[in-house]
Design a protein around this motif. Structure first.
Motif, PDB file in Angstrom:
ATOM      1  N   SER A  21       6.943  93.259 -45.600  1.00  0.00           N
ATOM      2  CA  SER A  21       6.674  91.836 -45.782  1.00  0.00           C
ATOM      3  C   SER A  21       6.591  91.122 -44.433  1.00  0.00           C
ATOM      4  O   SER A  21       7.411  91.333 -43.544  1.00  0.00           O
ATOM      5  CB  SER A  21       7.795  91.223 -46.627  1.00  0.00           C
ATOM      6  OG  SER A  21       7.543  89.864 -46.821  1.00  0.00           O
ATOM      7  N   LYS A 167      16.138  93.897 -50.712  1.00  0.00           N
ATOM      8  CA  LYS A 167      15.938  94.232 -49.294  1.00  0.00           C
ATOM      9  C   LYS A 167      17.173  93.861 -48.487  1.00  0.00           C
ATOM     10  O   LYS A 167      17.560  92.690 -48.414  1.00  0.00           O
ATOM     11  CB  LYS A 167      14.708  93.492 -48.764  1.00  0.00           C
ATOM     12  CG  LYS A 167      14.412  93.845 -47.312  1.00  0.00           C
ATOM     13  CD  LYS A 167      13.028  93.430 -46.953  1.00  0.00           C
ATOM     14  CE  LYS A 167      12.714  93.718 -45.507  1.00  0.00           C
ATOM     15  NZ  LYS A 167      11.358  93.298 -45.174  1.00  0.00           N
ATOM     16  N   ILE A 193      15.370  98.536 -43.217  1.00  0.00           N
ATOM     17  CA  ILE A 193      16.160  97.358 -42.892  1.00  0.00           C
ATOM     18  C   ILE A 193      15.265  96.142 -42.657  1.00  0.00           C
ATOM     19  O   ILE A 193      14.105  96.292 -42.277  1.00  0.00           O
ATOM     20  CB  ILE A 193      17.022  97.590 -41.612  1.00  0.00           C
ATOM     21  CG1 ILE A 193      16.131  97.905 -40.407  1.00  0.00           C
ATOM     22  CG2 ILE A 193      18.052  98.642 -41.825  1.00  0.00           C
ATOM     23  CD1 ILE A 193      16.861  97.959 -39.064  1.00  0.00           C
ATOM     24  N   GLY A 219      10.563  96.703 -34.593  1.00  0.00           N
ATOM     25  CA  GLY A 219       9.719  97.592 -33.796  1.00  0.00           C
ATOM     26  C   GLY A 219      10.422  98.896 -33.437  1.00  0.00           C
ATOM     27  O   GLY A 219      11.572  99.117 -33.838  1.00  0.00           O
ATOM     28  N   GLY A 246      10.736 100.124 -37.409  1.00  0.00           N
ATOM     29  CA  GLY A 246      10.195 100.791 -36.228  1.00  0.00           C
ATOM     30  C   GLY A 246       9.258 101.951 -36.482  1.00  0.00           C
ATOM     31  O   GLY A 246       8.928 102.682 -35.546  1.00  0.00           O
ATOM     32  N   THR A 268       6.081  96.186 -37.886  1.00  0.00           N
ATOM     33  CA  THR A 268       5.653  95.838 -36.528  1.00  0.00           C
ATOM     34  C   THR A 268       4.643  96.841 -35.967  1.00  0.00           C
ATOM     35  O   THR A 268       3.772  96.470 -35.181  1.00  0.00           O
ATOM     36  CB  THR A 268       6.905  95.741 -35.626  1.00  0.00           C
ATOM     37  OG1 THR A 268       7.786  94.769 -36.201  1.00  0.00           O
ATOM     38  CG2 THR A 268       6.565  95.330 -34.212  1.00  0.00           C
TER      39      THR A 268
HETATM   40  C1  LIG Z   1       6.515  88.670 -37.893  1.00  0.00           C
HETATM   41  C2  LIG Z   1       7.438  89.203 -38.953  1.00  0.00           C
HETATM   42  C3  LIG Z   1       7.579  88.522 -40.172  1.00  0.00           C
HETATM   43  C4  LIG Z   1       8.439  89.004 -41.162  1.00  0.00           C
HETATM   44  N1  LIG Z   1       8.539  88.332 -42.355  1.00  0.00           N
HETATM   45  C5  LIG Z   1       9.337  88.843 -43.341  1.00  0.00           C
HETATM   46  C6  LIG Z   1       9.398  88.207 -44.626  1.00  0.00           C
HETATM   47  O1  LIG Z   1       8.704  87.218 -44.891  1.00  0.00           O
HETATM   48  N2  LIG Z   1      10.248  88.725 -45.557  1.00  0.00           N
HETATM   49  C7  LIG Z   1      10.997  89.857 -45.309  1.00  0.00           C
HETATM   50  O2  LIG Z   1      11.743  90.311 -46.197  1.00  0.00           O
HETATM   51  N3  LIG Z   1      10.923  90.490 -44.119  1.00  0.00           N
HETATM   52  C8  LIG Z   1      10.123  90.015 -43.140  1.00  0.00           C
HETATM   53  N4  LIG Z   1      10.038  90.674 -41.934  1.00  0.00           N
HETATM   54  C9  LIG Z   1      10.800  91.938 -41.729  1.00  0.00           C
HETATM   55  C10 LIG Z   1       9.920  93.167 -41.924  1.00  0.00           C
HETATM   56  O3  LIG Z   1       9.392  93.201 -43.244  1.00  0.00           O
HETATM   57  C11 LIG Z   1      10.720  94.484 -41.639  1.00  0.00           C
HETATM   58  O4  LIG Z   1      11.793  94.567 -42.535  1.00  0.00           O
HETATM   59  C12 LIG Z   1      11.275  94.549 -40.232  1.00  0.00           C
HETATM   60  O5  LIG Z   1      10.354  93.992 -39.299  1.00  0.00           O
HETATM   61  C13 LIG Z   1      11.630  95.979 -39.789  1.00  0.00           C
HETATM   62  O6  LIG Z   1      10.527  96.851 -39.807  1.00  0.00           O
HETATM   63  P1  LIG Z   1       9.561  97.111 -38.520  1.00  0.00           P
HETATM   64  O7  LIG Z   1      10.460  97.397 -37.334  1.00  0.00           O
HETATM   65  O8  LIG Z   1       8.695  98.255 -38.901  1.00  0.00           O
HETATM   66  O9  LIG Z   1       8.788  95.849 -38.323  1.00  0.00           O
HETATM   67  C14 LIG Z   1       9.180  90.205 -40.926  1.00  0.00           C
HETATM   68  C15 LIG Z   1       9.027  90.876 -39.706  1.00  0.00           C
HETATM   69  C16 LIG Z   1       8.169  90.410 -38.726  1.00  0.00           C
HETATM   70  C17 LIG Z   1       8.029  91.189 -37.446  1.00  0.00           C
END
Ligand SMILES: Cc1cc2nc3c(=O)[nH]c(=O)nc-3n(C[C@H](O)[C@H](O)[C@H](O)COP(=O)(O)O)c2cc1C
Length: 307
Positions: A21, A167, A193, A219, A246, A268
């Protein structure tokens, strides 16, 4: 034979990959890069009852191996989502399952949203974001207090028949405790997470970089923490786990699955490589063929200690 086909909460996903998300908009934004139907499913940007402008000032800061964001849940609100975006998504040919991420400031808002979503046939599942600040608990996130995490899960469970994914926030001492409480209160799955709370300082200006002072850290740099939490949680609950944090390569996705994730979610990683889902899909298929694996689910939890 589709070696990546995955059964998740009563639905067949073509592969175990969804989007995180807030990192994939509403799917259509990435259409120039790849067909969103290549994904197992799409988790849309966090939706609230009313439209939100999000936070003012700087919202994004790059860090070594990751980023900080304080977008502040900017979104068009549930009404617009239902009447315009959801229709556009399906009209543009998205057939993969759609998972809505819902957010509130008090439990009643989550309940209200869940009731509305219950009537949306086009939405297949609900993801409950409990990292939001709870205004009735001094701004502490719903997901940081086990009792409140249980209460919001229970309240939403009572008003929806759709599969419910809760979540989890990593900003807690004991994530296993929270996972078990949401399971007891009716969650069908947990995803983890969400972002880690962090900050950056502008040394010339002698002030925080982000408009909101603190932001969510995500990330590649967070992967070891996320992986550890997925490993712990998946061994402590009976419901499936969606792993994220990440993921930016096939190897990362495999690690999360071997740690116990039934599904993996890309966030990310999409910002620096928008075709990441296609690469990971091809990589997982290759891994299965090379290792004589008929279905990718065979590796889920493979790294758990046995005996
Ligand atoms: C720009 C941005 C916006 C996000 N918006 C939401 C959101 O609206 N709702 C949510 O549950 N998580 C949100 N997240 C969290 C991500 O869904 C994810 O859980 C988190 O970034 C870890 O994964 P990643 O390291 O692969 O990004 C957001 C993350 C980013 C970077």
């Amino acid at each position: 034979m589709n070696r990546l086909e995955t059964n998740f909460l009563g639905m067949v996903f073509k592969n175990p990959m969804v989007t995180s998300s807030g990192c994939f908009g509403f799917g259509l934004e990435y259409k120039d890069y790849f067909d969103p139907n290549e994904l197992g499913g799409i988790v849309v940007k966090g939706i609230t009852l009313e439209p939100r402008d999000g936070n003012y000032g700087t919202r994004i800061a790059e860090t070594p191996g990751g980023m900080l964001n304080c977008v502040g849940l900017e979104n068009p609100g549930v009404e617009y989502f239902e009447n315009v975006i959801l229709k556009d998504m399906r009209a543009s040919g998205i057939t993969s399952p759609i998972i809505i991420n819902i957010n509130g400031k008090v439990i009643d808002e989550y309940v209200e949203l869940a009731k509305r979503v219950e009537k949306m046939d086009e939405v297949d599942m609900i993801e409950l974001n409990i990292s939001c600040p709870n205004v009735k608990d001094g701004g502490m996130a719903f997901g940081s207090n086990p009792d409140v995490a249980g209460a919001v899960t229970k309240a939403v469970r009572e008003v929806t028949t759709k599969p419910l994914i809760v979540k989890l926030s990593p900003n807690v001492t004991d994530i296993v405790k929270i996972a078990k409480i949401v399971e007891e209160n009716g969650a069908d799955a947990v995803s983890l997470i969400n972002t880690l709370l962090g900050m950056a300082i502008d040394i010339k200006g002698r002030k925080p970089v982000l408009g909101n002072t603190f932001g969510g850290f995500s990330g590649p740099a967070v992967k070891p923490v996320a992986l550890r939490m997925v490993y712990q949680v998946s061994q402590s609950v009976k419901i499936p786990v969606v792993g994220m944090g990440g993921i930016s390569s096939t190897e990362d996705a495999l690690e999360f699955m071997m740690a116990g994730a039934t599904m993996v979610s890309l966030g990310t990683g999409l910002f620096s490589n928008p075709i990441l889902p296609v690469e990971i899909k091809n990589g997982l298929e290759k891994f299965c063929i090379e290792n004589n694996i008929d279905n990718i689910s065979e590796i889920v939890g493979a790294a758990h200690k046995r005996g």
